[in-house]
Structures are given as C-alpha cells and as structure tokens.
Write an enzyme that holds these catalytic residues in place. Structure first.
Site, PDB file in Angstrom:
ATOM      1  N   GLU A 155       0.646  -1.300  -0.151  1.00 12.82           N
ATOM      2  CA  GLU A 155      -0.188  -0.010   0.047  1.00 12.82           C
ATOM      3  C   GLU A 155       1.079   1.472  -0.222  1.00 12.82           C
ATOM      4  OE1 GLU A 155      -2.720  -0.162   2.601  1.00 12.82           O
ATOM      5  OE2 GLU A 155      -3.741  -2.628   2.612  1.00 12.82           O
ATOM      6  N   PHE A 252      14.457  -2.538   5.296  1.00 13.94           N
ATOM      7  CA  PHE A 252      13.011  -3.334   6.282  1.00 13.94           C
ATOM      8  C   PHE A 252      14.050  -3.242   7.177  1.00 13.94           C
ATOM      9  CE2 PHE A 252      10.034  -4.232   3.088  1.00 13.94           C
ATOM     10  CZ  PHE A 252       9.013  -4.445   3.889  1.00 13.94           C
ATOM     11  N   CYS A 263      -1.059  -6.540   6.460  1.00 10.83           N
ATOM     12  CA  CYS A 263      -0.664  -8.040   6.607  1.00 10.83           C
ATOM     13  C   CYS A 263       0.017  -8.359   7.312  1.00 10.83           C
ATOM     14  CB  CYS A 263      -0.203  -7.868   4.724  1.00 10.83           C
ATOM     15  SG  CYS A 263      -1.298  -7.117   3.296  1.00 10.83           S
ATOM     16  N   LYS A 266      -1.767 -10.256  10.295  1.00  8.37           N
ATOM     17  CA  LYS A 266      -2.681 -11.282  10.860  1.00  8.37           C
ATOM     18  C   LYS A 266      -2.242 -12.721   9.787  1.00  8.37           C
ATOM     19  CE  LYS A 266      -4.563 -10.308   5.912  1.00  8.37           C
ATOM     20  NZ  LYS A 266      -4.420 -11.540   4.892  1.00  8.37           N
TER      21      LYS A 266
HETATM   22  N1  LIG Z   1      -3.674  -4.704   1.400  1.00  6.79           N
HETATM   23  C1  LIG Z   1      -2.620  -4.906   1.282  1.00  6.79           C
HETATM   24  O1  LIG Z   1      -1.480  -4.452   1.139  1.00  6.79           O
HETATM   25  C2  LIG Z   1      -2.344  -6.281   0.576  1.00  6.79           C
HETATM   26  C3  LIG Z   1      -1.173  -6.758  -0.336  1.00  6.79           C
HETATM   27  C4  LIG Z   1      -0.905  -8.239  -0.308  1.00  6.79           C
HETATM   28  C5  LIG Z   1      -2.265  -8.790  -0.174  1.00  6.79           C
HETATM   29  N2  LIG Z   1      -3.020  -8.871   0.383  1.00  6.79           N
HETATM   30  C6  LIG Z   1      -4.089  -9.594   0.544  1.00  6.79           C
HETATM   31  O2  LIG Z   1      -4.969  -9.038  -0.276  1.00  6.79           O
HETATM   32  C7  LIG Z   1      -7.117  -9.576   0.696  1.00  6.79           C
HETATM   33  C8  LIG Z   1      -7.340  -8.452  -0.544  1.00  6.79           C
HETATM   34  O3  LIG Z   1      -7.045  -7.969   1.095  1.00  6.79           O
HETATM   35  P1  LIG Z   1      -7.302  -5.897   0.582  1.00  6.79           P
HETATM   36  O4  LIG Z   1      -6.730  -5.286   1.915  1.00  6.79           O
HETATM   37  O5  LIG Z   1      -7.856  -5.429  -1.015  1.00  6.79           O
HETATM   38  O6  LIG Z   1      -8.817  -6.044   1.158  1.00  6.79           O
HETATM   39  P2  LIG Z   1     -10.261  -5.316   1.245  1.00  6.79           P
HETATM   40  O7  LIG Z   1     -10.684  -5.731   2.823  1.00  6.79           O
HETATM   41  O8  LIG Z   1      -9.682  -4.089   0.992  1.00  6.79           O
HETATM   42  O9  LIG Z   1     -10.775  -5.445   0.301  1.00  6.79           O
HETATM   43  C9  LIG Z   1     -11.668  -7.329   0.247  1.00  6.79           C
HETATM   44  C10 LIG Z   1     -12.577  -6.201  -0.645  1.00  6.79           C
HETATM   45  O10 LIG Z   1     -13.762  -7.921  -1.162  1.00  6.79           O
HETATM   46  C11 LIG Z   1     -15.174  -7.690  -1.115  1.00  6.79           C
HETATM   47  N3  LIG Z   1     -15.445  -9.014  -0.563  1.00  6.79           N
HETATM   48  C12 LIG Z   1     -16.237  -9.674  -0.014  1.00  6.79           C
HETATM   49  N4  LIG Z   1     -16.076 -10.763  -0.384  1.00  6.79           N
HETATM   50  C13 LIG Z   1     -17.490 -10.742  -0.962  1.00  6.79           C
HETATM   51  C14 LIG Z   1     -17.237 -11.488  -2.417  1.00  6.79           C
HETATM   52  N5  LIG Z   1     -17.567 -12.590  -2.076  1.00  6.79           N
HETATM   53  N6  LIG Z   1     -18.005 -10.843  -3.714  1.00  6.79           N
HETATM   54  C15 LIG Z   1     -17.582  -9.684  -3.954  1.00  6.79           C
HETATM   55  N7  LIG Z   1     -16.947  -8.906  -3.320  1.00  6.79           N
HETATM   56  C16 LIG Z   1     -16.572  -9.762  -1.895  1.00  6.79           C
HETATM   57  C17 LIG Z   1     -15.173  -6.693   0.192  1.00  6.79           C
HETATM   58  O11 LIG Z   1     -16.684  -5.974   0.163  1.00  6.79           O
HETATM   59  C18 LIG Z   1     -13.873  -5.543   0.211  1.00  6.79           C
HETATM   60  O12 LIG Z   1     -14.680  -4.774  -1.003  1.00  6.79           O
HETATM   61  C19 LIG Z   1      -6.282 -10.108   1.264  1.00  6.79           C
HETATM   62  O13 LIG Z   1      -6.286 -11.580   1.585  1.00  6.79           O
HETATM   63  C20 LIG Z   1      -4.854  -9.271   1.998  1.00  6.79           C
HETATM   64  O14 LIG Z   1      -4.326 -10.270   2.292  1.00  6.79           O
HETATM   65  C21 LIG Z   1      -3.372  -7.416   0.912  1.00  6.79           C
END
Ligand SMILES: NC(=O)c1ccc[n+]([C@@H]2O[C@H](COP(=O)([O-])OP(=O)(O)OC[C@H]3O[C@@H](n4cnc5c(N)ncnc54)[C@H](O)[C@@H]3O)[C@@H](O)[C@H]2O)c1
Length: 438
Positions: A155, A252, A263, A266
C-alpha cells in the site's frame, strides 16, 4: 483477455485497474454497493497515490468497469481473480476463509464457459484445493482450473509495485492454465519481471514466508534498537553498517514502533496456525509475533517515560496515524496501541494525519483531530512522530519548540537527527539512539 476481479479493495481495485491499463478488459465486482457506486462516480474508496487517474483513464478507454452483479462480471470471463479479504478469524488467529469460500461458490454458480480461477487473496496452504472442491461441488461440469497468484504489492506504492514487481509467483498444478496466466502478465515482460511458476501449495506458502521473513527483519532490528539505547549505540548506524552487506540488504532495517497494517500481523498469525495444525513449530515467527505485539504498547510507555512518568491531564500531539505513509489504512496501526497506552494513563490526545483521519475516527475514541501538525502541537506537552509521511519530514522544529508547552519530541521513526532537534530547542528521543543527557 476478459478478466473478472472479485473483491474491489486495496488489492482488487489496484490489480483490476493495472490489468485494464495493460489492455485487458476488466470488470471489478464488490458486494459493497456503496463502494461500487462511488467508483462509478469516479470517487476512490481508498487513498492510493496515482489510483484515481489510472482508474479514470481506463474507464474512459472502456476497458474497466464496476458492478455488484456477479453474473455480469463472470459471464464470458476467461480469468476470474478472487481478491476478497482474509482477515484473522476472531478468537483463534486462523485466516478467515469464509469470504474466499463464499466467492468460490458464487463464481461456480455464475460461470458460463471455461475459466481459470485465480486466488490473489493471501490464503493458507491448501486453500486452492478447497476452492477447487467448492467449485466442482457446486458446478460438477465446470471447465475450470484453480491457480494461486499471491500479491506482493505494498500500500502507498501499490501501482508501481504491481507494474514493476520483483517477481510474479504463479502456483499451477494444471499446465493448461499456464498459457492464460502468461497472457495476462505478458505486458510485464518488458519490465523483465520474472514469472515464477510453482506448485499451487508452494505459491500459497511463498506469500506467508515472505511476509514472515520481512516481519522478522523489522522485529530483529527493533530489538537491536533497544540494546542500542542501553549501551549508547545508534541503531541507524548499526542498520547501515549491516545493510550495506549484500547478504543482508538495507531494506526493512528501520527501527520503529513495530509493524502493523493489514498484512504482517494477520499473516504471521495465520502462518503460525498452519504450523500448529501441522505440528511443525515455527519458534522464530512465534517470537516475532510476541515481541511485536508487546512493542507497540511499549512505545506508549516510552513516551510516558520521556514525559517524566505522569501524563494525566497533559496533551500529547500524535503526528501520523496510519500504519505507514501514503495510505489511509488504519488496520493494526501502531498509533492505536500507543494512543491507548497514553489514554490509559490519563493523557489527552490530539492527532494529525494527512489522509487517515476518516478511517481513524472509526477506530479511535476521545481524540481531537487537528488540521495540521502545528495546530496539534499548540500547547501540548510532547509531539510524537508515529508515521513518517513526507510532509512530516520537514517540520519547522523551531516553531514546534516555540508552540509546545514542554518542548519534547519523541520521534518513533528516527526521521530527524538528534542534533538538529536539539539545536531547535527540543528535547529529542528517537528509537535506538542514545537518550539525551539531562
Ligand atoms: N492490502 C494489501 O496491501 C495486500 C497486499 C497483498 C495481499 N493482500 C491480500 O489481498 C486480500 C485482499 O486484501 P485487501 O486489503 O484488498 O482487502 P479489502 O478488505 O480492502 O477488500 C476486500 C473486498 O472484498 C469484498 N468482498 C468480500 N467478499 C466478497 C464477495 N463474495 N464478492 C465480492 N466482493 C467481496 C469486500 O467488500 C471488500 O471490498 C487479502 O487476502 C490480503 O491479505 C493485501
């Protein structure tokens, strides 16, 4: 390539926008109707540099659209990405896979032809097997292949990371899906990003291993910082001294208030749960999680100590709230534990953050938000720099010293040099740096 992105959060929206920018035809779907309505009006649901113009450009070009209608998103898609959240399950720390499983079931019901289903969410080893099982249970005749493609973007630098990744990890147990993934990522060949093909379980584990390793590196230097403070050494120089060694690397190794965010906390917990289930102890990761949890709160104690031990009724100005700069994400931000520790001892909190106030309001109580860092500091007994936003890197320290009731500066990111802060008239405490002589 026609792509459906299920989940339009930090990862789904950035990935969807970047894929459309590569020239693919992308539909981003989310259950959250408010989010989709905002996106349809050109309003970003998150703060991420460069995202708004990237989205607008590709919407105008007709390559990117948003919907809450799963059938519309999935119909005709050759690749369906799952990018829904996988938060910690309440109570036990396992990854909560209910959103991933629900998405798999919904996709199965909406498929109209052959498709590759790609899990981009961070999921424990074996989740791909379960996604496959769910899909074939709901749609026994479906022509689908399930692939793991974990995401490594950060992010705050998400678009650059997505377009210039160090590597793209693709876990495939069925070679037929390989061609589809190669086509999706072909535009990145120019950037010579290596596509690393592995087994599906291996890809799933790579993501957790990477995050656990980075969390370990941060926690390691944080403990060395504690030692530096006691023995009169400077952790900034220790970091540089070891980071110049290519085997170690400089990244880091910035001592600070502990890692947070959506991330590392969790994912380290979820990895431990997998290890526990498999009866393979991961003692290093266990220590990292414990040390980091304790550290965030200890940083509150550090501020209290610097303030003389009694903060009841005193105002503390917190500069920077989000878990890191250039995001509005407050998930597991160290500022939360620090503020709680200070409030528990009776301190009054004023805070400033360039982008995170809306999210912070939802998770903080009894905090007064200020329009700029100087307004936050006016009459306060200390300023505490928690998140190193660019605009907090060039504060007028002399002005700060003049407006503070007590000219105390606790710099939890070591942005400033102790000398410049002291020259400006501030009593300065960094992390892992010798404390000022009184
Ligand atoms: N945020 C990061 O920097 C990052 C980096 C790498 C990996 N990840 C991984 O990516 C995944 C998503 O993270 P995020 O930060 O984008 O989460 P987030 O909470 O910002 O977004 C998840 C979205 O999914 C939607 N959602 C949930 N169930 C749904 C369904 N059945 N149909 C449609 N939409 C649905 C939610 O409404 C939400 O908008 C996680 O597993 C996280 O660990 C995140």
């Amino acid at each position: 390539m026609r792509i459906a992105m299920i989940g339009t959060g930090y990862v789904g929206l950035v990935s969807g926008a970047c894929f459309s920018d590569f020239g693919h035809q992308v539909v981003c779907l989310d259950k959250d109707a408010g989010k989709i309505a905002a996106l349809e009006n050109g309003v970003m649901p998150i703060y991420e540099p460069g995202l708004e113009s990237l989205v607008a450009h590709n919407v105008r070009a007709g390559r990117l659209s948003f919907t809450t209608d799963l059938a519309e998103a999935v119909a005709g898609a050759e690749a369906v990405f799952i990018a829904v959240g996988t938060p910690s399950r309440r109570g036990d720390g396992h990854a909560d896979l209910s959103y991933v499983h629900a998405a798999a079931k919904e996709i199965a019901g909406a498929l109209t032809g052959p498709a590759v289903i790609i899990t981009k969410s961070t999921v424990p080893v074996g989740t791909g097997d379960e996604v496959e099982r769910i899909i074939f249970e709901a749609a026994p005749d479906a022509e689908v292949m399930v692939v793991s493609n974990p995401e490594f973007l950060r992010e705050g630098a998400a678009i650059t990371d997505f377009k210039r990744p160090d590597r793209i990890v693709i876990g495939i147990d069925d070679e037929r899906a390989r061609r589809v993934l190669e086509e999706i990522y072909r535009p990145l060949n120019l950037n010579t990003a290596p596509l690393l093909f592995t087994g599906r379980r291996t890809a799933e584990l790579i993501k957790y291993t990477a995050n656990a390793f980075l969390a370990t590196k941060i926690t390691f230097i944080n403990e060395i910082a504690d030692l530096c403070e006691v023995v009169g050494a400077d952790v900034q120089q220790v970091s540089r001294g070891i980071g110049l060694d290519n085997r170690i690397g400089a990244k880091f190794l910035h001592a600070g208030p502990g890692y947070g965010g959506s991330c590392f906390p969790k994912d380290t917990l979820a990895l431990l749960k997998t290890a526990e289930d498999e009866q393979v102890p991961l003692r290093i990761v266990e220590a990292v999680v414990k040390v980091n949890d304790a550290r965030k709160r200890l940083m509150g104690r550090k501020v209290i100590r610097a303030m003389g031990g009694d903060v009841r009724g005193l105002t503390v100005a917190i500069l920077g709230l989000t878990f890191k700069p250039n995001t509005d994400d407050m998930r597991e931000a160290p500022a939360l534990s620090i503020i709680q520790a200070l409030q528990d001892e009776g301190a009054i909190i004023r805070a400033y953050d360039p982008e995170g106030v809306e999210q912070a309001r939802a998770v903080l109580e009894n905090v007064e938000f200020s329009p700029d860092p100087y307004a936050a500091a006016e009459g306060a007994s200390a300023i505490v720099l928690v998140t190193e936003w660019d605009e907090l890197r060039a504060l007028d320290l002399k002005r700060m010293a003049d407006i503070l009731a007590d000219p105390l500066f606790v710099d939890l990111r070591n942005v400033y040099s102790p000398d410049e802060a002291r020259r400006a008239g501030l009593r300065y405490f960094g992390v892992g740096r010798p404390a000022p002589a009184d």
